[in-house]
Design a protein around this motif. Structure first.
Motif, PDB file in Angstrom:
ATOM      1  N   UNK A  24       0.826  -1.199   0.000  1.00 44.53           N
ATOM      2  CA  UNK A  24       0.000   0.000   0.000  1.00 44.53           C
ATOM      3  C   UNK A  24       0.861   1.249   0.000  1.00 44.53           C
ATOM      4  N   UNK A  25       0.187   2.378  -0.027  1.00 49.84           N
ATOM      5  CA  UNK A  25       0.848   3.675  -0.104  1.00 49.84           C
ATOM      6  C   UNK A  25       1.669   3.975   1.148  1.00 49.84           C
ATOM      7  N   UNK A  26       2.670   4.836   0.978  1.00 45.91           N
ATOM      8  CA  UNK A  26       3.416   5.314   2.134  1.00 45.91           C
ATOM      9  C   UNK A  26       2.441   5.997   3.085  1.00 45.91           C
ATOM     10  N   UNK A  27       2.650   5.794   4.372  1.00 49.09           N
ATOM     11  CA  UNK A  27       1.814   6.442   5.371  1.00 49.09           C
ATOM     12  C   UNK A  27       0.566   5.675   5.759  1.00 49.09           C
ATOM     13  N   UNK A  28       0.284   4.572   5.088  1.00 44.77           N
ATOM     14  CA  UNK A  28      -0.941   3.831   5.396  1.00 44.77           C
ATOM     15  C   UNK A  28      -0.814   3.036   6.695  1.00 44.77           C
ATOM     16  N   UNK A  29       0.413   2.799   7.136  1.00 38.75           N
ATOM     17  CA  UNK A  29       0.610   2.106   8.407  1.00 38.75           C
ATOM     18  C   UNK A  29       1.076   0.674   8.280  1.00 38.75           C
ATOM     19  N   UNK A  30       1.710   0.332   7.167  1.00 35.53           N
ATOM     20  CA  UNK A  30       2.129  -1.057   6.952  1.00 35.53           C
ATOM     21  C   UNK A  30       3.053  -1.562   8.059  1.00 35.53           C
ATOM     22  N   UNK A  31       4.013  -0.766   8.476  1.00 31.41           N
ATOM     23  CA  UNK A  31       4.951  -1.215   9.511  1.00 31.41           C
ATOM     24  C   UNK A  31       4.281  -1.320  10.874  1.00 31.41           C
ATOM     25  N   UNK A  91       5.408  -9.341   6.693  1.00 31.29           N
ATOM     26  CA  UNK A  91       6.398  -8.483   6.039  1.00 31.29           C
ATOM     27  C   UNK A  91       5.721  -7.189   5.613  1.00 31.29           C
ATOM     28  N   UNK A  92       6.265  -6.053   6.049  1.00 28.79           N
ATOM     29  CA  UNK A  92       5.815  -4.746   5.567  1.00 28.79           C
ATOM     30  C   UNK A  92       6.745  -4.327   4.444  1.00 28.79           C
TER      31      UNK A  92
END
Length: 185
Positions: A24-31, A91-92
């Motif tokens: 997903x997009x940067x900032x979406x909270x993957x990590x 995995x992010x």
């Protein structure tokens, strides 16, 4: 890489036999979501961007500046391939990883891709809290994110699981993913 000594969990009716890869997009909270999801599932968590920086001995921003995006994406693909191997884990990935055809094909074939999606307002708010995003350097975040979303969202939609992230604690996204995993065929 964080190691968890618990055995891989079983989802209703089947064992979890592959990694879960958040895209997903940067900032979406993957990590952040990924770390919490890994705890809930009793799995290890790895952040592909952190692993890339360790392997290269420099930051992603430095890689972009020194070698360009194409070089970075090649290293990113190799690191993600290594991370997918072995026991199931969460995995992010970086926002652009799934956009690369080879990386995307690997993720779709060997892992369970989960697309974390959010409205542009949420993304702009979240990216404004963190420095070091090479694609935003010196640019208007709303414009860049809107342009990226127009191109990337149709590709992210290839992920078998789609989770909408809202302006709420990240635990809400984790709950949605857990429900989606319960229903995953």
């Amino acid at each position: 890489m964080q190691r968890n000594t618990k055995s891989a969990p079983a989802l209703p009716g089947r064992p979890l036999d592959r990694p879960i890869v958040l895209v997903g997009m940067m900032g979406v909270g993957k990590s952040t979501v990924g770390r919490r999801l890994a705890v809930r599932l009793g799995l290890a968590f790895v952040d592909a961007d952190e692993e890339i920086e360790k392997a290269a001995g420099m930051t992603i921003t430095e890689m972009f500046e020194r070698y360009g995006e194409a070089h970075f994406r090649d290293g990113e693909r190799r690191v993600i391939a290594r991370l997918i191997e072995g026991a199931p884990k969460v995995i992010a990935t970086g926002g652009g990883a799934f956009m690369q055809a080879d990386t995307r094909a690997l993720i779709l074939a060997e892992a369970l891709a989960v697309w974390l999606d959010a409205d542009i307002d949420i993304l702009v708010d979240r990216v404004s809290r963190r420095e070091g995003r090479p694609l935003l350097k010196g640019k208007d975040a709303r414009t860049v994110l809107s342009d990226l979303a127009a191109v990337r969202n149709p590709v992210y939609a290839l992920a078998p699981i789609h989770i909408r992230s809202i302006a709420a604690p990240h635990e809400a996204a984790v709950e949605k993913i857990m429900k989606a995993l319960d229903n995953w065929q």
